[in-house]
Structures are given as structure tokens and as C-alpha cells.
Motif scaffolding. Sequence first.
Motif, PDB file in Angstrom:
ATOM      1  N   TYR A  38       0.752  -1.208  -0.106  1.00 39.17           N
ATOM      2  CA  TYR A  38      -0.009   0.066   0.046  1.00 39.17           C
ATOM      3  C   TYR A  38       0.940   1.411  -0.082  1.00 39.17           C
ATOM      4  CZ  TYR A  38      -3.172   3.768   1.577  1.00 39.17           C
ATOM      5  OH  TYR A  38      -3.868   4.791   1.764  1.00 39.17           O
ATOM      6  N   ASP A  45       3.293   5.899  -2.620  1.00 33.42           N
ATOM      7  CA  ASP A  45       4.660   6.507  -3.229  1.00 33.42           C
ATOM      8  C   ASP A  45       4.485   6.766  -4.621  1.00 33.42           C
ATOM      9  OD1 ASP A  45       7.098   7.724  -3.080  1.00 33.42           O
ATOM     10  OD2 ASP A  45       8.243   5.828  -3.349  1.00 33.42           O
ATOM     11  N   ASP A  77      -8.199   8.507  -5.264  1.00 37.56           N
ATOM     12  CA  ASP A  77      -7.361   8.977  -4.075  1.00 37.56           C
ATOM     13  C   ASP A  77      -6.659  10.222  -4.327  1.00 37.56           C
ATOM     14  OD1 ASP A  77      -7.959   6.962  -2.599  1.00 37.56           O
ATOM     15  OD2 ASP A  77      -5.923   5.605  -2.800  1.00 37.56           O
ATOM     16  N   LEU A  86      -9.115  12.907  -3.770  1.00 44.24           N
ATOM     17  CA  LEU A  86      -9.613  12.773  -2.333  1.00 44.24           C
ATOM     18  C   LEU A  86      -8.410  13.706  -1.635  1.00 44.24           C
ATOM     19  CD1 LEU A  86     -10.993  12.026   0.214  1.00 44.24           C
ATOM     20  CD2 LEU A  86      -9.385   9.986   0.390  1.00 44.24           C
ATOM     21  N   LEU A 128      -9.328  16.787   0.690  1.00 39.69           N
ATOM     22  CA  LEU A 128      -8.615  17.130   2.128  1.00 39.69           C
ATOM     23  C   LEU A 128      -7.993  18.123   2.365  1.00 39.69           C
ATOM     24  CD1 LEU A 128      -8.262  13.032   2.790  1.00 39.69           C
ATOM     25  CD2 LEU A 128     -10.150  14.480   3.479  1.00 39.69           C
ATOM     26  N   TRP A 181      -2.372  10.438   5.906  1.00 36.28           N
ATOM     27  CA  TRP A 181      -3.485   9.896   5.604  1.00 36.28           C
ATOM     28  C   TRP A 181      -3.036   8.429   5.396  1.00 36.28           C
ATOM     29  CZ3 TRP A 181      -3.222   8.261  -0.034  1.00 36.28           C
ATOM     30  CH2 TRP A 181      -4.530   7.679  -0.353  1.00 36.28           C
ATOM     31  N   PHE A 233      -2.822   6.420   8.232  1.00 36.78           N
ATOM     32  CA  PHE A 233      -3.981   5.894   8.768  1.00 36.78           C
ATOM     33  C   PHE A 233      -4.776   4.900   8.047  1.00 36.78           C
ATOM     34  CE2 PHE A 233      -8.789   6.463   8.582  1.00 36.78           C
ATOM     35  CZ  PHE A 233      -9.147   6.530   9.992  1.00 36.78           C
ATOM     36  N   GLU A 234      -4.817   4.957   6.454  1.00 38.40           N
ATOM     37  CA  GLU A 234      -5.074   3.890   5.825  1.00 38.40           C
ATOM     38  C   GLU A 234      -4.417   2.607   6.028  1.00 38.40           C
ATOM     39  OE1 GLU A 234      -7.837   4.098   4.132  1.00 38.40           O
ATOM     40  OE2 GLU A 234      -8.492   6.131   4.350  1.00 38.40           O
ATOM     41  N   ASP A 270       4.050   3.240  11.656  1.00 40.03           N
ATOM     42  CA  ASP A 270       4.976   4.355  11.808  1.00 40.03           C
ATOM     43  C   ASP A 270       5.725   4.800  10.720  1.00 40.03           C
ATOM     44  OD1 ASP A 270       6.919   6.367  12.622  1.00 40.03           O
ATOM     45  OD2 ASP A 270       8.057   4.815  13.691  1.00 40.03           O
ATOM     46  N   ILE A 275       2.420   8.412  13.349  1.00 37.32           N
ATOM     47  CA  ILE A 275       2.327   7.098  14.222  1.00 37.32           C
ATOM     48  C   ILE A 275       0.717   7.076  14.515  1.00 37.32           C
ATOM     49  CG2 ILE A 275       2.487   5.650  16.133  1.00 37.32           C
ATOM     50  CD1 ILE A 275       5.243   7.480  16.443  1.00 37.32           C
ATOM     51  N   VAL A 285      -0.301  10.084  16.502  1.00 41.90           N
ATOM     52  CA  VAL A 285       0.682  10.999  16.684  1.00 41.90           C
ATOM     53  C   VAL A 285       1.594  11.496  15.552  1.00 41.90           C
ATOM     54  CG1 VAL A 285       2.670  11.536  18.485  1.00 41.90           C
ATOM     55  CG2 VAL A 285       0.986   9.768  19.085  1.00 41.90           C
ATOM     56  N   ASN A 321      -6.411  10.526  15.669  1.00 40.70           N
ATOM     57  CA  ASN A 321      -6.006   9.560  14.623  1.00 40.70           C
ATOM     58  C   ASN A 321      -4.920  10.364  13.902  1.00 40.70           C
ATOM     59  OD1 ASN A 321      -6.811  11.025  11.796  1.00 40.70           O
ATOM     60  ND2 ASN A 321      -8.876  10.634  12.882  1.00 40.70           N
ATOM     61  N   TYR A 365      -4.039  10.752  10.746  1.00 38.95           N
ATOM     62  CA  TYR A 365      -4.320  11.707   9.787  1.00 38.95           C
ATOM     63  C   TYR A 365      -4.492  13.192  10.184  1.00 38.95           C
ATOM     64  CZ  TYR A 365      -7.410  14.353   6.660  1.00 38.95           C
ATOM     65  OH  TYR A 365      -7.866  15.283   5.721  1.00 38.95           O
ATOM     66  N   GLU A 366      -5.360  13.384  11.162  1.00 42.07           N
ATOM     67  CA  GLU A 366      -5.752  14.785  11.779  1.00 42.07           C
ATOM     68  C   GLU A 366      -4.431  15.126  12.406  1.00 42.07           C
ATOM     69  OE1 GLU A 366      -9.742  15.955  11.651  1.00 42.07           O
ATOM     70  OE2 GLU A 366     -10.025  13.877  13.074  1.00 42.07           O
ATOM     71  N   PHE A 397      -2.720  18.918  11.384  1.00 48.28           N
ATOM     72  CA  PHE A 397      -2.751  19.899  12.303  1.00 48.28           C
ATOM     73  C   PHE A 397      -1.400  20.173  12.791  1.00 48.28           C
ATOM     74  CE2 PHE A 397      -7.406  19.066  12.880  1.00 48.28           C
ATOM     75  CZ  PHE A 397      -7.794  19.901  12.354  1.00 48.28           C
ATOM     76  N   MET A 419     -12.564   3.911   1.815  1.00 46.50           N
ATOM     77  CA  MET A 419     -12.392   5.335   2.537  1.00 46.50           C
ATOM     78  C   MET A 419     -13.255   6.396   2.190  1.00 46.50           C
ATOM     79  SD  MET A 419      -9.182   6.230   0.081  1.00 46.50           S
ATOM     80  CE  MET A 419      -8.414   4.712   0.421  1.00 46.50           C
ATOM     81  N   SER A 420     -13.642   7.253   3.024  1.00 47.99           N
ATOM     82  CA  SER A 420     -14.711   8.064   2.626  1.00 47.99           C
ATOM     83  C   SER A 420     -14.444   9.168   1.744  1.00 47.99           C
ATOM     84  CB  SER A 420     -15.400   8.661   4.108  1.00 47.99           C
ATOM     85  OG  SER A 420     -16.160   9.876   3.626  1.00 47.99           O
ATOM     86  N   THR A 421     -15.134   9.740   0.730  1.00 46.08           N
ATOM     87  CA  THR A 421     -14.828  11.061   0.283  1.00 46.08           C
ATOM     88  C   THR A 421     -15.474  12.135   0.720  1.00 46.08           C
ATOM     89  OG1 THR A 421     -16.526  10.376  -1.561  1.00 46.08           O
ATOM     90  CG2 THR A 421     -14.128   9.687  -2.009  1.00 46.08           C
ATOM     91  N   TYR A 459     -13.395  13.417   6.856  1.00 46.71           N
ATOM     92  CA  TYR A 459     -12.567  12.167   6.711  1.00 46.71           C
ATOM     93  C   TYR A 459     -11.552  12.261   7.942  1.00 46.71           C
ATOM     94  CZ  TYR A 459      -9.057   9.242   5.310  1.00 46.71           C
ATOM     95  OH  TYR A 459      -8.017   8.391   5.331  1.00 46.71           O
ATOM     96  N   PRO A 460     -11.127  11.396   8.525  1.00 47.73           N
ATOM     97  CA  PRO A 460     -12.015   9.883   8.838  1.00 47.73           C
ATOM     98  C   PRO A 460     -13.300  10.675   9.618  1.00 47.73           C
ATOM     99  CG  PRO A 460     -10.017   9.771   9.924  1.00 47.73           C
ATOM    100  CD  PRO A 460      -9.925  11.412   9.358  1.00 47.73           C
ATOM    101  N   THR A 477      13.400   4.033  15.038  1.00 47.33           N
ATOM    102  CA  THR A 477      12.625   3.205  16.036  1.00 47.33           C
ATOM    103  C   THR A 477      13.521   2.058  16.561  1.00 47.33           C
ATOM    104  OG1 THR A 477      11.769   1.587  14.548  1.00 47.33           O
ATOM    105  CG2 THR A 477      10.728   3.401  14.596  1.00 47.33           C
ATOM    106  N   ILE A 511       8.089   3.367  20.269  1.00 47.69           N
ATOM    107  CA  ILE A 511       7.988   4.168  19.021  1.00 47.69           C
ATOM    108  C   ILE A 511       8.699   5.547  19.156  1.00 47.69           C
ATOM    109  CG2 ILE A 511       6.662   4.434  16.911  1.00 47.69           C
ATOM    110  CD1 ILE A 511       4.350   3.213  18.438  1.00 47.69           C
ATOM    111  N   THR A 544       8.870   9.628  17.837  1.00 49.11           N
ATOM    112  CA  THR A 544       8.268  10.699  17.090  1.00 49.11           C
ATOM    113  C   THR A 544       9.202  11.746  16.996  1.00 49.11           C
ATOM    114  OG1 THR A 544       6.475  11.894  16.178  1.00 49.11           O
ATOM    115  CG2 THR A 544       6.608  11.827  18.486  1.00 49.11           C
TER     116      THR A 544
END
Lengths: 251, 188
Positions: free
Chosen positions: A32, A37, A65, A68, A72, A101, A104-105, A121, A126, A162, A196, A198-199, A203, B1-3, B7-8, B55, B140, B142
Amino acid sequence: MNQTRLMMGMPISVEVVDAEVSTSAFDRVFDYFRYVDETFSTYKDSSEIMRINRGELTIENASADVQLIFKLAEQTRIETDGYFDIVHDDHIDPSGIVKGWAVFEAAELLRGMGYHHYFVDAGGDIQTRGKNSQGKDWRVGVRNPFNPQQIVKSLIVPDCGVATSGTYLRGDHIYNPKGDHQLQTEVVSLTVIGPNVYEADRFATAAFAMGKQGIHFIEELDDFEGYMIDRNGKATLTSGLSQYLPSPVNH
Amino acid sequence: MSTNNNYPPRPNTLSRRARYIGMTAVAAAAIAGIAISQNALGNANVVTAAALTPTKRGAITAATATPSGLYVDGKYDGDVVRASRWGNLQVRAVIENGKLVDVEIIDYPHSRSTSQRINSQAIPWLIEEAVQAQDANIDIITGATPTSEAFIMSLEAALNDASVSSANANTNNSSSTNSSGSVGAPSL
């Protein structure tokens, strides 16, 4: 079981604790990331992003995608008062949103395969779910931006996303590894914890670009906490970060 | 996935955000050049190979991906690779005893003057503390990392030059002007 591969210019690690995990699960996750990539790379000439940047592909004709991500990204640009923007100098660079994203997916892929205890990660972005191999909540360490060998904060992050946005110091110059926003010099590292990855990632990227104001932006977001390190080595914590810190007896 | 726009799917992420925008006073200020205090520089001048291992559980590090004896001792400069919009990036691989022991950044994106919004309003409930190293039990890591696509590409080119097969064709194993491509570079 844990596997790490170097993809998209960074180490991507996946650990699945569930006893019945198979290597094919890891293959699916890394396949995936390979797809992501090849689709979104700003270094591979054949990617859709590069074709869009060369004017060979319109967004309307891009894959679902890619469409999308554009949607987003635009949503995030509006939500962050314009601090998040994937358009730089008339070129599209969506890496500031694609990584979170994709992580998360990828975690959703593992969930779909029936696993309960894992993390994904990608270069410090993460997503955790369930428990670690000791049956405890996942622990994430925040790297010292002034000394990559050190951890300066330990966070307990069950079922969280994270992400850290930061600069990498080199001599008296600053290099933004993400290269996705205006260079600011006050803040060198901003870690965001959210529901999650993604967010948390989008942010973190936007708040980092705000400089010292960014931690206030995170403070004002429901369900998000932040840990900011400025260039003088001073950390600023949002008011709710303490819920992710180890209690003194456990530490 | 949602469009859809959520999202999510989760509720009302920005319910407090609207209030925040309203109360924030922002001003534009120009930053003249880049100034970083010396005490902030720490040990970040050189990217060590270990820095490529974010990591502790990671199976791949720059070192383990480099079997002993694969490379000829010396210093090798990688390709200059465009690093996003900030400029170029070039790394130098240091090989000792056949192993990659250090990766230095020898060219880096150049800063450019920019402007930044600053917030003059202090919000009192944030907590401040000095950062200090922790002896932490963690799963992990970050943090800001020096890894990037440009970094990896330049490093691959440097390691390609450092490889034994390459050295057979070129005895000058401390080349500092290499600009060869990365075809056949070791897979990192």
C-alpha cells in the motif's frame, strides 16, 4: 512481529502484536505504501502528482485517491486559516497531508484484516491500536531535536495518532524535512496527539507553520494535545497533555 | 475510504476553532535571515548513521543495511538532489572498515527571507518546562528527522560510489567531486 522498510524517503515501521499475524499482512501494508509513493511522489516522474505539475494530467482526470487528497488538503487549508497549503510556487506538493493519511489507511488495512494490537509508523507519524507486546499501552518517545539520540518526552498513547512537524538543525541553518510550509525559526519541534494520525499530521503541519502561535491553535482544538519545543530548548505543553504522560509511580 | 468532508468520520473537530480565530490577534513580522542560538545547536551538526534509526525496534538501519566489507573506506559525496522547494541537499557517506559509519550533510537548503505571523496574545494555561533527556521505556519514536527523499537519494549515490565494484573501476575512493548517478545503488 515487526518490519521496517525504507520507503518514501523514510523508515516505515509496522508492528503487529496479535499472535496470528502473518508476513503477508506486512506485505499488504508495504504494498500500500508503495502504491502511495508511486501515486503521490514528488520525486518520481511517473507519479500522478508530477504529471499534474507538468500539466499532463488534470485533477478531474486523476485517480480517486488523488482527488480525495486534493479535497482534504483544501478542507485543511480552510480550517487552518491558510497555514496549510499544498500549492507552493505554482507546484503541488501534497506530502504534508499524504503521509498521515497513508499511515491511517495502512492502519485501517490492518484493522480490516482483523488485527487488534498494532502500530504503523512512517517517519514519526504514528497510529497505534490496542496494546504492545507486554500488554500495555503503546509508548511514544519524542525525539530531542537538538540531539537525535535522546528522548525528551515519553507519551502513553492508546488508540491515538501522533505526528511531529519540525526542523532539522544544521549549523546555523534550518532545514524543514517536510518542506511543506513557510520556514519559521522559533519552533523546532511540534508533536501533536489526536484521535488519528491523519488529523494529528495535518494539524501538526499547519500549527508548526504558525510558529509559537501553533501550540495555541492545538490548545483550541477539541481532542488534540501538543508538545512544542522552541529553539532555546523550552517546551510548551497544552493543558490536556498530562493525560498522555506516565504517572510518577509508573515512570 | 470516505470521500465526504468528514474524513475520517468524527464529529466537530473544530468546534472551538471558530472562537479561536476570532480572538487571535495576528501581526505580520519580517524575519531577517536565520538566527539560531548556539546552545540550540547541540550535536545536530552531523547526522550520524544511527540517526537513520528512528525506532528502536526498526529492523533496518543504515548500518545493518550495509554488510561488512561491502564498501571501501573513504568519504563519498552523493548527488546533489533537489530537496523540495528549499533548495538542494547533498550528503557525504563516511566508510570505515567497510561500513557506513557517518552521513554528513554537505549541502543543504538555503534559507530565504520570509514572513511570519506572530501571536502577541499569551494564553496562560499552557505549561512550560525545559526539555531534558529522559530514560524512557518506549515502543516508537516521533520527531523531526533528517531523513527525506532527497537525503536518501543522495546517500544512495554516495554508497554506490563507495561500493567495492565501483572502487575497482575508480581507485580514487575519497572523491569529493563525484556527481555520478545512483543506478545500481545499494538498496537501503
